[in-house]
Design an enzyme around this catalytic site. Structure first.
Site, PDB file in Angstrom:
ATOM      1  N   ASP A   1      49.726  34.204  29.490  1.00  0.00           N
ATOM      2  CA  ASP A   1      48.984  35.038  30.417  1.00  0.00           C
ATOM      3  C   ASP A   1      48.814  34.245  31.718  1.00  0.00           C
ATOM      4  OD1 ASP A   1      47.247  37.135  31.361  1.00  0.00           O
ATOM      5  OD2 ASP A   1      45.548  35.857  30.825  1.00  0.00           O
TER       6      ASP A   1
ATOM      7  N   ASP B   1      46.234  35.204  34.922  1.00  0.00           N
ATOM      8  CA  ASP B   1      44.857  35.135  35.431  1.00  0.00           C
ATOM      9  C   ASP B   1      43.891  34.743  34.319  1.00  0.00           C
ATOM     10  OD1 ASP B   1      44.635  36.756  38.350  1.00  0.00           O
ATOM     11  OD2 ASP B   1      46.398  37.221  37.142  1.00  0.00           O
TER      12      ASP B   1
ATOM     13  N   ASP C   1      43.365  34.846  27.741  1.00  0.00           N
ATOM     14  CA  ASP C   1      41.908  34.721  27.825  1.00  0.00           C
ATOM     15  C   ASP C   1      41.159  36.037  27.686  1.00  0.00           C
ATOM     16  OD1 ASP C   1      40.763  35.377  31.074  1.00  0.00           O
ATOM     17  OD2 ASP C   1      42.837  35.673  30.437  1.00  0.00           O
TER      18      ASP C   1
END
Length: 241
Positions: free
Chosen positions: A8, A10, A187
């Site tokens: 991922d 961001d 996240d």
């Protein structure tokens, strides 16, 4: 067995920002990704909620495969781009319905990613529940195979049935990812489908930061992710977070 890395962006490789265009990509990130891409024989892909074109603009290093819009578009290792599109009449209807909402609440930000429409409420967090309800009713009214995708102070309207887990699964059928053990680091709630897929394949799923998750391992933040990635290719033996 060699590993295939799926990352991922961001909140995982870069810190979150108030708006999508406000992110800061330092010079060390492309160097890290280029190194990992080279040392894994190309078995590295970015799996992001951002559009592929947006990743190109902010991250660069076009030789690294990337999936955007939570798997709705995907560039493979050969440079081919695959897309799941929202029909234009449906998209126009969504934009027309969202216009009054955005006019009433200046703290909301519309991001048109192409196949998805995202409403960011990071600048107006008190509107979060209202935005979710509004978009939920909108998707129910319009239908047409749409679903909501919730994230960190953002909710998106997207075609149903496509997610980050599907993107990882598609990469794992192709060279140079085929036959490797998958590693996914993310996240957000949007990463849970990828965590689940990687768990099913006996891979390494890593959740960044706090919060409930089906991921099997944890790292505290972006700095820890980068440090772990920098260490892995140089080590003769892979180590879990």
């Amino acid at each position: 067995m060699d590993w295939a890395y799926f990352l991922d962006v961001d909140g995982t490789l870069i810190e979150l920002a108030m708006t999508p265009d406000a992110i800061e990509v330092d010079h060390a990130l492309p160097v890290l990704l280029e190194t990992l891409h080279r040392q894994t024989g190309g078995a590295l892909a970015l799996i992001s909620g951002r559009a592929v074109a947006d990743l190109d603009r902010h991250i660069g290093i076009l030789q690294v495969p990337r999936a955007g819009q939570h798997g709705l578009e995907r560039r493979d290792a050969a440079g081919r781009l695959w897309r799941h599109e929202t029909p234009e009449p449906v998209k126009r209807a969504l934009l027309e319905a969202l216009a009054p909402l955005l006019a009433r609440h200046g703290g909301l930000l519309l991001e048109d990613k192409g196949s998805t429409l995202a409403i960011h409420y990071r600048r107006a967090p008190m509107l979060g529940a209202y935005v979710h309800r509004f978009l939920g009713r909108l998707v129910s009214d319009i239908g047409q195979g749409l679903q909501l995708q919730a994230g960190k102070r953002v909710v998106e309207v997207k075609p149903a049935g496509v997610d980050k887990g599907m993107a990882v699964a598609e990469y794992l059928t192709e060279a140079p990812f085929l036959g490797r053990l998958p590693v996914f680091i993310g996240d957000d709630i949007t990463d849970e489908t990828a965590f689940a897929l990687v768990n099913e394949r006996g891979g390494i799923s890593v959740k960044v930061g706090p919060g409930r998750s089906c991921a099997r391992y944890r790292l505290p933040g972006v700095a820890a992710v980068r440090a772990w990635l920098a260490y892995q290719p140089m080590s003769p033996h892979h180590e879990h977070p």
